[in-house]
Design an enzyme around this catalytic site. Sequence first.
Site, mmCIF file in Angstrom:
data_model
loop_
_atom_site.group_PDB
_atom_site.id
_atom_site.type_symbol
_atom_site.label_atom_id
_atom_site.label_comp_id
_atom_site.label_asym_id
_atom_site.label_seq_id
_atom_site.Cartn_x
_atom_site.Cartn_y
_atom_site.Cartn_z
ATOM 1 N N ILE A 187 2.307 3.336 -19.999
ATOM 2 C CA ILE A 187 2.288 3.183 -21.457
ATOM 3 C C ILE A 187 1.857 1.775 -21.832
ATOM 4 O O ILE A 187 2.501 0.807 -21.455
ATOM 5 C CB ILE A 187 3.672 3.454 -22.081
ATOM 6 C CG1 ILE A 187 4.241 4.772 -21.558
ATOM 7 C CG2 ILE A 187 3.573 3.451 -23.598
ATOM 8 C CD1 ILE A 187 5.673 5.022 -22.005
ATOM 9 N N CYS A 246 0.842 -1.199 0.000
ATOM 10 C CA CYS A 246 0.000 0.000 0.000
ATOM 11 C C CYS A 246 0.874 1.245 0.000
ATOM 12 O O CYS A 246 0.691 2.156 0.788
ATOM 13 C CB CYS A 246 -0.941 -0.039 1.212
ATOM 14 S SG CYS A 246 -2.226 1.212 1.133
ATOM 15 N N VAL A 274 -16.240 -4.797 -16.354
ATOM 16 C CA VAL A 274 -15.920 -6.198 -16.043
ATOM 17 C C VAL A 274 -17.155 -7.080 -16.222
ATOM 18 O O VAL A 274 -17.069 -8.196 -16.724
ATOM 19 C CB VAL A 274 -15.388 -6.318 -14.593
ATOM 20 C CG1 VAL A 274 -15.334 -7.768 -14.160
ATOM 21 C CG2 VAL A 274 -14.019 -5.666 -14.484
ATOM 22 N N LYS A 289 13.713 -4.350 -17.257
ATOM 23 C CA LYS A 289 12.682 -4.088 -18.252
ATOM 24 C C LYS A 289 13.106 -4.593 -19.627
ATOM 25 O O LYS A 289 12.284 -5.125 -20.389
ATOM 26 C CB LYS A 289 12.389 -2.585 -18.298
ATOM 27 C CG LYS A 289 11.749 -2.083 -17.001
ATOM 28 C CD LYS A 289 11.766 -0.553 -16.921
ATOM 29 C CE LYS A 289 11.085 -0.061 -15.646
ATOM 30 N NZ LYS A 289 11.340 1.393 -15.421
ATOM 31 N N VAL A 314 2.027 3.161 -5.343
ATOM 32 C CA VAL A 314 1.132 2.577 -6.346
ATOM 33 C C VAL A 314 -0.116 1.985 -5.688
ATOM 34 O O VAL A 314 -1.241 2.243 -6.111
ATOM 35 C CB VAL A 314 1.860 1.494 -7.176
ATOM 36 C CG1 VAL A 314 0.903 0.853 -8.170
ATOM 37 C CG2 VAL A 314 3.063 2.097 -7.905
ATOM 38 N N GLY A 374 12.320 14.386 -6.344
ATOM 39 C CA GLY A 374 11.675 13.096 -6.130
ATOM 40 C C GLY A 374 11.742 12.169 -7.337
ATOM 41 O O GLY A 374 11.133 11.110 -7.347
#
Lengths: 429, 429
Positions: free
Chosen positions: A136, A11, A33, A205, A14, A187
């Site tokens: 993205i 928590c 949904v 990645k 994100v 930041g």
Amino acid sequence: MKPLRVALLGCGVVGSQVIRLLHEQADDLAARVGAPLELAGVAVRRLGRKRDVEVDPALLTTDAESLVARDDVDIVIEVIGGIEPARGLIVSALSRGKSVVTANKALLAEDGATLHEAARAGKGDLYFEASVAGAIPLLRPLRESLAGDHVKRVLGIVNGTTNYILDKMDSTGASFNDALEEAQALGYAEADPTADIEGFDAAAKAAILAGLAFHSRVTAAAVHREGITEITATDVASAKAMGYVIKLLAICARSDDGRSFGVRVHPAMIPRTHPLAGVREAYNAVFVEAESAGQLMFYGKGAGGAPTASAVLGDLVAVARNRLAGTRGPEESTYADLSAHPMGETVTRLHMALDVADKPGVLARVAELFAKHDVSIQTVRQEGHGDDAQLVIVTHRATDAALTATLEGLRELDIVRAVTGVMRVEGDD
Amino acid sequence: MKPLRVALLGCGVVGSQVIRLLHEQADDLAARVGAPLELAGVAVRRLGRKRDVEVDPALLTTDAESLVARDDVDIVIEVIGGIEPARGLIVSALSRGKSVVTANKALLAEDGATLHEAARAGKGDLYFEASVAGAIPLLRPLRESLAGDHVKRVLGIVNGTTNYILDKMDSTGASFNDALEEAQALGYAEADPTADIEGFDAAAKAAILAGLAFHSRVTAAAVHREGITEITATDVASAKAMGYVIKLLAICARSDDGRSFGVRVHPAMIPRTHPLAGVREAYNAVFVEAESAGQLMFYGKGAGGAPTASAVLGDLVAVARNRLAGTRGPEESTYADLSAHPMGETVTRLHMALDVADKPGVLARVAELFAKHDVSIQTVRQEGHGDDAQLVIVTHRATDAALTATLEGLRELDIVRAVTGVMRVEGDD
């Protein structure tokens, strides 16, 4: 309609955005949904901590393992990050037949195989759009939209911190350290910036992208990795003077014979006319070249709570729909089973500046050395003269091994006092 | 594994590339789908015609209706274009339980409802990624990746022909007619360029995008449409001098209260610093703004045989996988059921040049008229003087109705000899 129940692991930046959006967009999500999504619990490290979002205290638990094991949990969202306990929790959820949405690039790049196998065994979904380039939409296009095409190359700016630093160095002439400090103050960079500036984050990645692009299994260990800490204001200024900009690139490229691929992360000079050159601040962008589709580019925010949560929720809607339909999304595709070749076999180009004596015969001896290593020179420019003479050279395409051997040979030449400004050149072929 | 059998309707520029790729990438496609894809037949208008690809003559037929009705056909690819016979054939295929992949933007924008209802009734898939922006994965990201987000605006260059023409006018100073002729000579524009230059093609795509972005049903009739035929070399040069470039944009924007949306296609001035400003030649790019994801951009080739075929094959792999798994992809999502508001309610900004007498009090009277219509002026610049005096005005945001009323009022003012260079300004808010 019976709700689908979601367990959230983590928590932080994100996770708190995920909770906010689950509340604020509950009606839209239910309509998309076909059933409501209900938060079943939130696993946190400490219960009492102040959070960016209001959470019903009854939902909070420090016992993540019991939460993912609960029978009333259908879907698990993992946004803890890191290898353990994330891996154990995801495997536990998947092996119980739950579906998992994760943003955990490090874990996917280290041991994706274990996760995918658990998903296959449990017949659940494993979705991870948020793990690369934040908001993205990139993995779904690679995995689905380009499923009928042949990806040749992926070339991307996938780390916002380093792009911010390099962009500042380029636009203001700042040193690496000053730009890093500014990024930290704003930041964009963490107190310990190692994972970003040394390219570890981008390498994870790159491994995920290469795996999807080439339908093979790729881990971070296969990625050749160089960071940006050695880049000087002079490097940036020289590149600028030549019409280039320095970016930290993640590059996945199929070999010419199609039997292997290279996967690497390193700073490179790209022409200012290249679409990636215009990617400013902490933005991300990924260029994909496919045989039929041609050149595609995807651009957007690569990090941050809300953008990453957007990607997580897109995946959540997809896996929730799949559960309602009693089906699964596309599995891991590794049928091509290609391997990464060593960096030495990668074909690239090199920029370098040689401090040389300005006397007849110097260029001939330098050129001879290039020829010996089968590296051809694209441009050579002499700057200054006398004791300040410098040859600025950009090669044609050659293997990284040949280019490295050429550099070593140059350093041993008595007429070469120093080799500086060594940087690969990408994006203009 | 039992093959999935595919009927192809149309064997033109796109169809022939689909056939080529089905052959060349047969092994990859089979591995990705989980079963081989087999061409069951190709419906063409004339049998004897020379084609860009070798096709087994036994597969060719002029009887498209019988082909889609065949029991051994699982999936139908429609690349004929136009309303009929495409609609009848697609409905016939879907109502028989087959899945359909189509690139037919005109039909989807005219009567998508009929197609989607047939898909629902027949329990097959209807996929149409190739209908907008060719090879660029755009509909799948909108429909799936952003399913957990709230799209606020879509702003795109979705017609390559007009972008080529406007780009030439911008880079060479050419007139509209000269740029159009060049585009025709290079094959970027058709002999009858109406569909492109009058914005019909872009309007169909805008309708499809608005429907996906806002989860509503949108037809081309709801799209406010203006073409580029009135744009002069002077307009382009003035825009350039002010740091803008003129592009034909498709814009879908949710109203501030979220209860309706605007959908429109018209030329607009955008700042040269906007990512869409750098989209050159016949390329397409689409900018998406979502509440959590922020700004995203998708860039690539919007047309052409191979790029469009890449999108068709991506969809083909998806619907084939769904058939094997006995499931379906996401259905049409129209739960929000919003309507397009009239163009007059759309909020935009306007650039204009007023030929005025250069005497005291002129600006005051002009400003008074703007105030009367509640339109505020962002910048006003006087160019020339005496009889050549011109006021170049850019407004702040206002409704299109107020802006139009202001223009009418200006044309009636005795001190205003002519109003020229009227163009909306987008992309800098």
